[in-house]
Design an enzyme around this catalytic site. Structure first.
Site, PDB file in Angstrom:
ATOM      1  N   ASN A   9       0.876  -1.179   0.000  1.00 31.47           N
ATOM      2  CA  ASN A   9       0.000   0.000   0.000  1.00 31.47           C
ATOM      3  C   ASN A   9       0.914   1.230   0.000  1.00 31.47           C
ATOM      4  O   ASN A   9       1.518   1.550   1.025  1.00 31.47           O
ATOM      5  CB  ASN A   9      -0.884  -0.034   1.260  1.00 31.47           C
ATOM      6  CG  ASN A   9      -1.713   1.227   1.416  1.00 31.47           C
ATOM      7  OD1 ASN A   9      -1.764   2.071   0.514  1.00 31.47           O
ATOM      8  ND2 ASN A   9      -2.369   1.353   2.558  1.00 31.47           N
ATOM      9  N   TRP A  10       1.010   1.869  -1.150  1.00 30.30           N
ATOM     10  CA  TRP A  10       1.952   2.994  -1.281  1.00 30.30           C
ATOM     11  C   TRP A  10       1.427   4.266  -0.599  1.00 30.30           C
ATOM     12  O   TRP A  10       2.150   5.239  -0.465  1.00 30.30           O
ATOM     13  CB  TRP A  10       2.232   3.273  -2.761  1.00 30.30           C
ATOM     14  CG  TRP A  10       2.979   2.181  -3.465  1.00 30.30           C
ATOM     15  CD1 TRP A  10       3.372   0.977  -2.945  1.00 30.30           C
ATOM     16  CD2 TRP A  10       3.426   2.187  -4.833  1.00 30.30           C
ATOM     17  NE1 TRP A  10       4.038   0.251  -3.903  1.00 30.30           N
ATOM     18  CE2 TRP A  10       4.077   0.955  -5.062  1.00 30.30           C
ATOM     19  CE3 TRP A  10       3.320   3.112  -5.886  1.00 30.30           C
ATOM     20  CZ2 TRP A  10       4.637   0.632  -6.305  1.00 30.30           C
ATOM     21  CZ3 TRP A  10       3.876   2.782  -7.131  1.00 30.30           C
ATOM     22  CH2 TRP A  10       4.524   1.560  -7.328  1.00 30.30           C
ATOM     23  N   LYS A  11       0.160   4.271  -0.221  1.00 28.99           N
ATOM     24  CA  LYS A  11      -0.464   5.462   0.397  1.00 28.99           C
ATOM     25  C   LYS A  11      -0.226   6.680  -0.515  1.00 28.99           C
ATOM     26  O   LYS A  11      -0.225   6.526  -1.725  1.00 28.99           O
ATOM     27  CB  LYS A  11       0.060   5.639   1.825  1.00 28.99           C
ATOM     28  CG  LYS A  11      -0.080   4.325   2.633  1.00 28.99           C
ATOM     29  CD  LYS A  11       0.139   4.463   4.096  1.00 28.99           C
ATOM     30  CE  LYS A  11      -0.069   3.106   4.773  1.00 28.99           C
ATOM     31  NZ  LYS A  11       0.043   3.143   6.219  1.00 28.99           N
ATOM     32  N   HIS A  95      -9.356   1.060   4.919  1.00 24.09           N
ATOM     33  CA  HIS A  95      -8.071   1.216   5.609  1.00 24.09           C
ATOM     34  C   HIS A  95      -8.256   2.126   6.832  1.00 24.09           C
ATOM     35  O   HIS A  95      -9.057   3.059   6.789  1.00 24.09           O
ATOM     36  CB  HIS A  95      -7.024   1.800   4.660  1.00 24.09           C
ATOM     37  CG  HIS A  95      -5.644   1.757   5.243  1.00 24.09           C
ATOM     38  ND1 HIS A  95      -5.187   2.719   6.111  1.00 24.09           N
ATOM     39  CD2 HIS A  95      -4.651   0.852   5.117  1.00 24.09           C
ATOM     40  CE1 HIS A  95      -3.948   2.400   6.484  1.00 24.09           C
ATOM     41  NE2 HIS A  95      -3.601   1.276   5.893  1.00 24.09           N
ATOM     42  N   GLU A  97      -6.575   4.474   7.947  1.00 23.65           N
ATOM     43  CA  GLU A  97      -6.371   5.914   7.682  1.00 23.65           C
ATOM     44  C   GLU A  97      -7.618   6.524   7.030  1.00 23.65           C
ATOM     45  O   GLU A  97      -7.957   7.684   7.284  1.00 23.65           O
ATOM     46  CB  GLU A  97      -5.118   6.108   6.805  1.00 23.65           C
ATOM     47  CG  GLU A  97      -3.854   5.913   7.627  1.00 23.65           C
ATOM     48  CD  GLU A  97      -2.682   5.323   6.874  1.00 23.65           C
ATOM     49  OE1 GLU A  97      -2.650   5.398   5.630  1.00 23.65           O
ATOM     50  OE2 GLU A  97      -1.784   4.770   7.550  1.00 23.65           O
ATOM     51  N   GLU A 167      -5.041  -5.028  10.523  1.00 22.11           N
ATOM     52  CA  GLU A 167      -4.009  -4.019  10.734  1.00 22.11           C
ATOM     53  C   GLU A 167      -4.268  -3.305  12.063  1.00 22.11           C
ATOM     54  O   GLU A 167      -5.071  -2.361  12.106  1.00 22.11           O
ATOM     55  CB  GLU A 167      -4.016  -2.994   9.598  1.00 22.11           C
ATOM     56  CG  GLU A 167      -3.758  -3.579   8.231  1.00 22.11           C
ATOM     57  CD  GLU A 167      -3.180  -2.535   7.276  1.00 22.11           C
ATOM     58  OE1 GLU A 167      -2.089  -2.777   6.758  1.00 22.11           O
ATOM     59  OE2 GLU A 167      -3.808  -1.486   7.068  1.00 22.11           O
ATOM     60  N   GLY A 173       2.928   2.170  10.791  1.00 25.96           N
ATOM     61  CA  GLY A 173       3.886   3.265  10.644  1.00 25.96           C
ATOM     62  C   GLY A 173       4.610   3.618  11.931  1.00 25.96           C
ATOM     63  O   GLY A 173       5.265   4.655  12.025  1.00 25.96           O
ATOM     64  N   SER A 213       3.836  -2.282  10.217  1.00 29.46           N
ATOM     65  CA  SER A 213       5.298  -2.347  10.411  1.00 29.46           C
ATOM     66  C   SER A 213       5.908  -3.677   9.978  1.00 29.46           C
ATOM     67  O   SER A 213       6.850  -4.166  10.608  1.00 29.46           O
ATOM     68  CB  SER A 213       5.660  -2.023  11.866  1.00 29.46           C
ATOM     69  OG  SER A 213       5.248  -0.691  12.185  1.00 29.46           O
ATOM     70  N   GLY A 234       3.060  -1.127   4.232  1.00 30.95           N
ATOM     71  CA  GLY A 234       3.078   0.304   3.935  1.00 30.95           C
ATOM     72  C   GLY A 234       4.490   0.764   3.615  1.00 30.95           C
ATOM     73  O   GLY A 234       4.989   0.577   2.517  1.00 30.95           O
ATOM     74  N   GLY A 235       5.147   1.350   4.600  1.00 36.50           N
ATOM     75  CA  GLY A 235       6.469   1.960   4.408  1.00 36.50           C
ATOM     76  C   GLY A 235       7.463   1.098   3.645  1.00 36.50           C
ATOM     77  O   GLY A 235       8.133   1.585   2.719  1.00 36.50           O
TER      78      GLY A 235
HETATM   79  P1  13P Z   1       3.306   0.290   7.640  1.00 32.78           P
HETATM   80  O1  13P Z   1       3.816  -0.973   6.993  1.00 32.78           O
HETATM   81  O2  13P Z   1       4.033   1.517   7.170  1.00 32.78           O
HETATM   82  O3  13P Z   1       3.229   0.179   9.125  1.00 32.78           O
HETATM   83  O4  13P Z   1       1.794   0.497   7.116  1.00 32.78           O
HETATM   84  C1  13P Z   1       0.904  -0.560   7.199  1.00 32.78           C
HETATM   85  C2  13P Z   1      -0.312  -0.210   6.433  1.00 32.78           C
HETATM   86  O5  13P Z   1      -1.067   0.670   6.819  1.00 32.78           O
HETATM   87  C3  13P Z   1      -0.582  -0.934   5.183  1.00 32.78           C
HETATM   88  O6  13P Z   1      -1.862  -0.681   4.722  1.00 32.78           O
END
Ligand code: 13P
Length: 251
Positions: A9-11, A95, A97, A167, A173, A213, A234-235
């Site tokens: 997920n590149w956000k 998600h 967020e 999640e 993050g 993470s 994510g990251g």
């Molecule tokens: P991180 O891997 O950066 O913690 O993010 C997880 C995430 O929200 C994937 O959708």
């Protein structure tokens, strides 16, 4: 047996040129990948460029959100049909967020899940508790409500196309990954809820991803748990070497 799925997920990161360069680096490494499903979910404007770069490759394309209507006066929104025309096969829905920063509710997620399924997109439905909810021992209650309301009215047949991502919000993050015991406990609960609600076949078939993470050095231990069927990253999905390391950890 459920096939491992590793989704990035590149956000709100990577423009078309940056996204293309990342998937080109990933494809250079793809020859050594184990037999798993790999999906990247770029921002909307980056989807067409990445679609071109991954065409005919083992990397599949997903979006990070969509609207539940087909078309109309919904400024700044994107429909399921539009995502299909740019080559998406997957869509992340609900998600944390989106829920926390943009006010998405379980009812809204439910509308989107149904639309995605009708349109022929594969939804990755996200659930997970906040730190306060975990500390108040409400994790199972919160996840159960998100599942019940988010998947309300979805048929057993449609559930074949659904993926769930657990999640924990406090692990996103933050560098604070859930322990195998913490993640495993919730994944087992989700599997048992699927069994109760949709029956044994669906419980055995639906993939439950862990997100929060995930890095190359913790992925193998998470993926070794029998109820963790992949990762939503994510990251670490923004760096070819890290995402490649997570994919290889699925070996
Ligand atoms: P991180 O891997 O950066 O913690 O993010 C997880 C995430 O929200 C994937 O959708």
């Amino acid at each position: 047996m459920r096939r491992i799925l590793i989704a990035g997920n590149w956000k709100m990161n990577l423009d078309p040129a940056e996204g293309t360069s990342l998937v080109e680096d990933l494809l250079d490494a793809a020859g050594g990948w184990p037999d798993v499903d790999v999906v990247v979910c770029p921002p909307f404007v980056t989807l067409p460029a990445v679609a071109e770069a991954v065409a005919g490759s083992p990397i599949e394309l997903g979006a990070q959100n969509m609207h539940h209507e087909d078309a109309g006066a919904y400024t700044a929104e994107v429909s399921a049909g539009m995502l299909l025309t740019v080559g998406c096969k997957w869509v992340i829905l609900g998600h944390s967020e989106r829920r926390q920063l943009f006010g998405e509710t379980d009812t809204g997620v439910n509308r989107k899940v149904k639309k995605a399924l009708h349109a022929g997109l594969l939804p990755i439905v996200c659930v997970g508790e906040t730190l306060d909810e975990r500390e108040a021992s409400r994790t199972v209650e919160v996840v159960k409500k998100q599942l019940r309301d988010g998947l309300a009215g979805v048929t057993v047949e449609e559930m074949n196309e659904v993926t769930i991502a657990y999640e924990p919000v406090w692990a996103i993050g933050t560098g604070k990954v859930a322990t195998i015991e913490q993640a495993g406990e919730v994944h087992e609960f989700i599997r048992s809820w699927l069994n109760e609600t949709f029956g044994h076949h669906i419980a055995e078939r639906v993939r439950i991803l862990y997100g929060g993470s995930v890095k190359p050095d913790n992925a193998a231990a998470l993926l070794a748990h029998p109820d963790i069927d992949g990762a939503l990253v994510g990251g670490a999905s923004l760096k070819a070497d890290l995402f490649d390391g997570i994919i290889r950890a699925a070996e």
